[in-house]
Design a protein around this motif. Structure first.
Motif, mmCIF file in Angstrom:
data_model
loop_
_atom_site.group_PDB
_atom_site.id
_atom_site.type_symbol
_atom_site.label_atom_id
_atom_site.label_comp_id
_atom_site.label_asym_id
_atom_site.label_seq_id
_atom_site.Cartn_x
_atom_site.Cartn_y
_atom_site.Cartn_z
ATOM 1 N N LYS A 75 -3.948 20.276 -6.629
ATOM 2 C CA LYS A 75 -2.699 20.629 -7.308
ATOM 3 C C LYS A 75 -2.946 21.558 -8.492
ATOM 4 N N GLY A 76 -4.051 22.278 -8.460
ATOM 5 C CA GLY A 76 -4.342 23.218 -9.528
ATOM 6 C C GLY A 76 -4.547 22.554 -10.873
ATOM 7 N N CYS A 87 -0.305 27.214 -13.527
ATOM 8 C CA CYS A 87 -0.866 28.126 -12.518
ATOM 9 C C CYS A 87 -1.243 29.495 -13.081
ATOM 10 N N ALA A 104 -3.144 23.689 -1.173
ATOM 11 C CA ALA A 104 -3.030 23.705 -2.636
ATOM 12 C C ALA A 104 -3.035 22.294 -3.199
ATOM 13 N N TYR A 131 4.590 27.078 -13.054
ATOM 14 C CA TYR A 131 3.673 28.232 -12.957
ATOM 15 C C TYR A 131 3.275 28.727 -14.343
ATOM 16 N N MET A 183 -10.413 25.853 -7.085
ATOM 17 C CA MET A 183 -9.130 25.266 -7.479
ATOM 18 C C MET A 183 -9.138 23.761 -7.277
ATOM 19 N N MET A 196 5.403 31.028 -6.214
ATOM 20 C CA MET A 196 4.354 32.040 -6.043
ATOM 21 C C MET A 196 4.410 32.687 -4.672
ATOM 22 N N ALA A 232 -8.696 33.400 -7.087
ATOM 23 C CA ALA A 232 -7.308 33.010 -6.838
ATOM 24 C C ALA A 232 -6.482 34.250 -6.519
ATOM 25 N N CYS A 256 -4.945 30.986 -13.776
ATOM 26 C CA CYS A 256 -5.817 31.643 -12.793
ATOM 27 C C CYS A 256 -5.088 32.711 -11.987
ATOM 28 N N HIS A 257 -3.850 32.411 -11.584
ATOM 29 C CA HIS A 257 -3.147 33.331 -10.681
ATOM 30 C C HIS A 257 -2.585 34.567 -11.374
ATOM 31 N N ALA A 270 6.411 25.091 -7.603
ATOM 32 C CA ALA A 270 5.535 26.126 -8.152
ATOM 33 C C ALA A 270 4.890 26.932 -7.032
ATOM 34 N N VAL A 271 4.449 26.240 -5.970
ATOM 35 C CA VAL A 271 3.848 26.936 -4.831
ATOM 36 C C VAL A 271 4.868 27.863 -4.180
#
Length: 250
Positions: free
Chosen positions: A228-229, A183, A218, A179, A225, A245, A194, A186-187, A241-242
């Motif tokens: 897989k980002g 990630c 994702a 992350y 996106m 989050m 996002a 954007c997140h 990572a998902v």
């Protein structure tokens, strides 16, 4: 018809010229208004800069083995997307005045910011597979082309794994590491729609289908996106990572 109602040829010509001039001025002003605020720097629109900006965050910047990529190679493949034109407040490549105060803070500070991320720049500039020394070499390359004289780390000297290689770590730790490297771009702030990290209201409708569906979406990518980002590492690391989050949004 009386002479009073007739317009002399000279007067008619003056009226026509006046009308034409008025129309030209109006068209010019409208065009000026329509294009105001669009001062496009030619360097921003080069094929290389546009292509680099379109690359997904975390994409590998070269086919060379990790640890061996040069500063110039990393800059050309990745850093130019912002530093080539000075986007998002980044110091423009070759702009000695913009780099001077940053160089004055010392190489340790610049290396830390580049590796960990700073302001709008994500960790490693979004290049999740870059090793620490590859990031440092890119920094040194930009600095030395912008008035500085930093010593470049030797190629192959960095034995550390790329940011994406977190196999063997606890899933929660691995998820945070991915992350922070990818990630977050954007997140962290909710860029391009996002869901913002930790924003329960934004995540709630996305979590209703369940974790497996969230992971599938994702992995495939959705809207702005990429798949897989943009993460290029193993699937289990991306899953971690998902989950990281998702757990933060419950």
């Amino acid at each position: 018809m009386s002479n009073e109602n007739k317009m002399a040829p000279a007067q008619l010509i003056k009226v026509l010229v006046g009308i034409i001039a008025f129309v030209v001025v109006v068209i010019y002003l409208l065009a000026k208004l329509a294009t105001s605020g669009f001062d496009v720097n030619a360097e921003v629109m080069t094929k290389e800069a546009v292509a680099a900006r379109l690359k997904p965050v975390g994409e590998s910047v070269a086919g060379d083995p990790p640890g061996s990529r040069t500063g110039e190679g990393v800059y050309t493949a990745l850093c130019v997307s912002c530093h080539g034109a000075g986007l998002a407040g980044s110091p423009k490549f070759g702009d000695n005045a913009a780099w001077a105060p940053r160089i004055g803070k010392g190489e340790a500070m610049l290396f830390t910011h580049a590796i960990s991320g700073f302001n709008a720049m994500p960790a490693r500039g979004g290049g999740a597979d870059l090793t620490d020394d590859e990031v440092k070499r890119a920094v040194v390359y930009m600095v030395n082309k912008s008035g500085g004289k930093f010593a470049e780390p030797a190629a192959g000297a960095d034995a550390s794994a790329p940011a994406g290689a977190v196999a063997g770590l606890d899933p929660a730790v691995a998820g945070k590491k991915v992350y922070d490297a990818v990630c977050v771009a954007c997140h962290a702030t909710g860029v391009a729609g996002a869901p913002k990290f930790g924003d329960k209201a934004a995540w709630a409708p996305r979590l209703k289908p369940g974790l497996n569906e969230v992971l599938a979406i994702a992995t495939k990518g959705l809207n702005a996106m990429p798949p897989k980002g943009g993460f290029t590492g193993p699937d289990d690391e991306f899953k971690a990572a998902v989950e990281y989050m998702v757990n933060a949004a419950k």
